[in-house]
Design an enzyme around this catalytic site. Structure first.
Site, PDB file in Angstrom:
ATOM      1  N   CYS A  91      -0.105  -5.421   6.306  1.00 46.00           N
ATOM      2  CA  CYS A  91      -1.116  -5.853   5.751  1.00 46.00           C
ATOM      3  C   CYS A  91      -1.950  -7.052   6.403  1.00 46.00           C
ATOM      4  O   CYS A  91      -2.919  -7.174   6.427  1.00 46.00           O
ATOM      5  CB  CYS A  91      -0.812  -6.231   4.283  1.00 46.00           C
ATOM      6  SG  CYS A  91      -0.323  -4.778   3.215  1.00 46.00           S
ATOM      7  N   GLN A 151       6.992  -1.497  -2.188  1.00 52.92           N
ATOM      8  CA  GLN A 151       6.334  -2.932  -2.548  1.00 52.92           C
ATOM      9  C   GLN A 151       6.330  -3.083  -3.571  1.00 52.92           C
ATOM     10  O   GLN A 151       6.106  -4.399  -4.387  1.00 52.92           O
ATOM     11  CB  GLN A 151       5.077  -3.079  -1.622  1.00 52.92           C
ATOM     12  CG  GLN A 151       4.226  -2.025  -1.968  1.00 52.92           C
ATOM     13  CD  GLN A 151       2.784  -2.158  -1.006  1.00 52.92           C
ATOM     14  OE1 GLN A 151       2.691  -3.073  -0.467  1.00 52.92           O
ATOM     15  NE2 GLN A 151       2.232  -1.188  -0.902  1.00 52.92           N
ATOM     16  N   SER A 217     -16.583  -6.656 -15.910  1.00 52.44           N
ATOM     17  CA  SER A 217     -15.929  -6.520 -17.469  1.00 52.44           C
ATOM     18  C   SER A 217     -14.526  -6.671 -17.657  1.00 52.44           C
ATOM     19  O   SER A 217     -14.197  -6.677 -18.921  1.00 52.44           O
ATOM     20  CB  SER A 217     -16.691  -5.387 -18.005  1.00 52.44           C
ATOM     21  OG  SER A 217     -16.338  -4.287 -17.461  1.00 52.44           O
ATOM     22  N   SER A 252      -3.719  -4.661  -6.196  1.00 50.42           N
ATOM     23  CA  SER A 252      -4.590  -4.480  -5.261  1.00 50.42           C
ATOM     24  C   SER A 252      -4.984  -2.852  -5.371  1.00 50.42           C
ATOM     25  O   SER A 252      -4.109  -2.174  -5.470  1.00 50.42           O
ATOM     26  CB  SER A 252      -4.866  -5.011  -3.847  1.00 50.42           C
ATOM     27  OG  SER A 252      -3.703  -4.230  -3.452  1.00 50.42           O
ATOM     28  N   HIS A 353      -8.275  -4.206  -0.748  1.00 54.10           N
ATOM     29  CA  HIS A 353      -7.188  -4.745   0.122  1.00 54.10           C
ATOM     30  C   HIS A 353      -7.219  -3.302   1.191  1.00 54.10           C
ATOM     31  O   HIS A 353      -6.380  -2.340   1.139  1.00 54.10           O
ATOM     32  CB  HIS A 353      -5.797  -4.816  -0.529  1.00 54.10           C
ATOM     33  CG  HIS A 353      -4.799  -4.973   0.452  1.00 54.10           C
ATOM     34  ND1 HIS A 353      -5.042  -5.478   1.797  1.00 54.10           N
ATOM     35  CD2 HIS A 353      -3.511  -4.879   0.123  1.00 54.10           C
ATOM     36  CE1 HIS A 353      -3.843  -5.561   2.259  1.00 54.10           C
ATOM     37  NE2 HIS A 353      -2.727  -5.336   1.618  1.00 54.10           N
ATOM     38  N   CYS A 383       1.081 -11.675   2.486  1.00 55.87           N
ATOM     39  CA  CYS A 383       2.534 -10.789   2.566  1.00 55.87           C
ATOM     40  C   CYS A 383       2.336  -9.615   3.191  1.00 55.87           C
ATOM     41  O   CYS A 383       1.135  -8.707   3.338  1.00 55.87           O
ATOM     42  CB  CYS A 383       3.138 -10.403   1.378  1.00 55.87           C
ATOM     43  SG  CYS A 383       1.848  -9.440   0.289  1.00 55.87           S
ATOM     44  N   GLY A 385       4.398  -5.778   4.876  1.00 55.59           N
ATOM     45  CA  GLY A 385       5.407  -4.614   4.760  1.00 55.59           C
ATOM     46  C   GLY A 385       6.709  -4.938   5.545  1.00 55.59           C
ATOM     47  O   GLY A 385       6.529  -5.759   6.727  1.00 55.59           O
TER      48      GLY A 385
END
Length: 397
Positions: A91, A151, A217, A252, A353, A383, A385
């Site tokens: 990531c 994860q 919302s 995400s 993401h 963070c 993997g």
């Protein structure tokens, strides 16, 4: 030694990372190429001076294989002399691309570089690249005989260890959407989002400029009804401490998107008549327990603060990637960080993401926030993997 500066940083608006999403009909090379074109059109320089284009991409398979950085360079119309390479730090891939680009400038290897990233999760799904095979190998299996977990289970373990309740996770997630929606309504993303022409599912052409993943919302009460995403009987028996609080609402979303930053030496920017917006102040990396997987932002932050002599209170805004709500919340507890400074424009739970593109995407939001508020220092950490993290501190100029 040269300062490495950010002259500009842009991103596409997010698209839902599934068929029918706003960017799902657009090839990922074209998503990345759009950001490369925008850097040239917004800054009026000759792309022939670019020493390298470094792109982050996690799922380097299918339409994202064969060095997507080079293909995007060619698609963007850059001279054939401009090279490109693609990196994977999960990531944090495009945040690592920024580190490589800036460190190349500081070392004198580059005058001008672009750090960028892309992920089309609608067209190249997660885990697609493994083609059903074991990606870790026998040595890792021997080291962790009980097996590592996904994860989502890591996010659950963090929630359990740091005693984060379902209510806290959902309240944080709703706030992410509210902050993102308020920023969008005030035009706060206008300087970072580039318009991109995309094909709609019906075959028509539209211009995409609005983050598709933001739900204004969203409320904690609405999120409370969602079921846990990662519960299995096997994991429940293995980890009895888990309360099973991680849901689609406090995670995400799958996301399509691309981003790019124009990085150069301060002297080169002056020579070209371009105004630097920020300089890279410091970098750090950290590894941590791969079972928890998502905890390395804390040691990476401690390392970068020790390296610079800054305290957490010296930082004006923190971007801690919201892979799951438990990650920024545990980080804030560990660092005793001001929640008002944490992801002040919303984070990945709302803004999406797009894996390989998220690092530069966060930088776009962080820098624009510092400029809007007059802040000096910004910290970004993510963070990754395997139990890793990057941390970056920039100084607004």
């Amino acid at each position: 030694m040269e300062n490495a500066v950010i002259v500009d940083v842009v991103r596409t608006a997010s698209g839902r990372g599934k068929p029918g999403g706003a960017l799902s009909e657009t090839h990922p090379v074209e998503l990345l190429a759009a950001t490369l074109k925008a850097l040239v059109s917004r800054n009026d320089f000759d792309p022939a001076i670019i020493d390298d284009v470094i792109a982050g991409c996690v799922s380097q398979a299918g339409e994202q294989t064969a060095n997507i950085a080079r293909n995007a360079v060619l698609s963007a119309g850059y001279p054939e002399s401009v090279p490109g390479t693609t990196v994977d730090r999960q990531c944090g891939s495009s945040q690592q691309a920024m580190h490589f680009a800036a460190q190349g400038v500081i070392a004198g290897a580059y005058d001008v570089a672009i750090a960028c990233g892309v992920e089309s999760m609608s067209r190249v799904p997660m885990r697609f690249a493994a083609v059903g095979r074991d990606a870790t190998g026998p040595g890792v299996r021997a080291r962790y005989p009980e097996g590592l977990a996904n994860q989502g289970v890591g996010a659950e373990l963090i929630a359990a260890k740091w005693k984060l309740s379902r209510e806290e996770l959902d309240e944080f997630s709703a706030r992410s959407h509210q902050r993102a929606a308020a920023t969008a309504a005030a035009g706060g993303f206008d300087n970072e989002i580039i318009p991109i022409e995309v094909l709609a599912p019906d075959g028509s052409t539209i211009v995409h400029t609005t983050d598709e993943t933001v739900r204004p919302s969203t409320t904690p009460e609405g999120l409370a009804g969602l079921k846990p995403s990662f519960h299995t009987e096997e994991f429940a028996q293995r980890f009895p401490q888990i309360g099973w609080h991680i849901t689609p609402g406090n995670s995400s979303p799958l996301t399509d998107g691309a981003s790019a930053a124009l990085i150069m030496s301060e002297s080169k920017a002056s020579q070209l008549g371009l105004r630097p917006r920020a300089r890279f102040h410091a970098f750090s990396l950290a590894g941590d327990d791969p079972l928890y997987m998502l905890t390395a932002p804390a040691p990476a932050t401690r390392k970068i603060l020790a390296r610079t002599g800054l305290t957490i209170d010296d930082i004006d805004a923190y971007e801690v990637n919201e892979a799951f709500a438990s990650v920024p919340l545990f980080w804030a507890k560990e660092l005793d960080a001001d929640p008002a400074k944490l992801n002040p424009r919303g984070g990945a739970i709302a803004l999406g993401h797009p894996l390989g593109g998220s690092g530069v995407k966060l930088m776009a939001t962080l820098l624009n926030h510092l400029e809007a508020t007059g802040g000096r220092f910004g910290l970004q950490t993510m963070c990754e993997g395997g139990g890793m993290a990057n941390a970056t501190i920039i100084e607004r100029l």
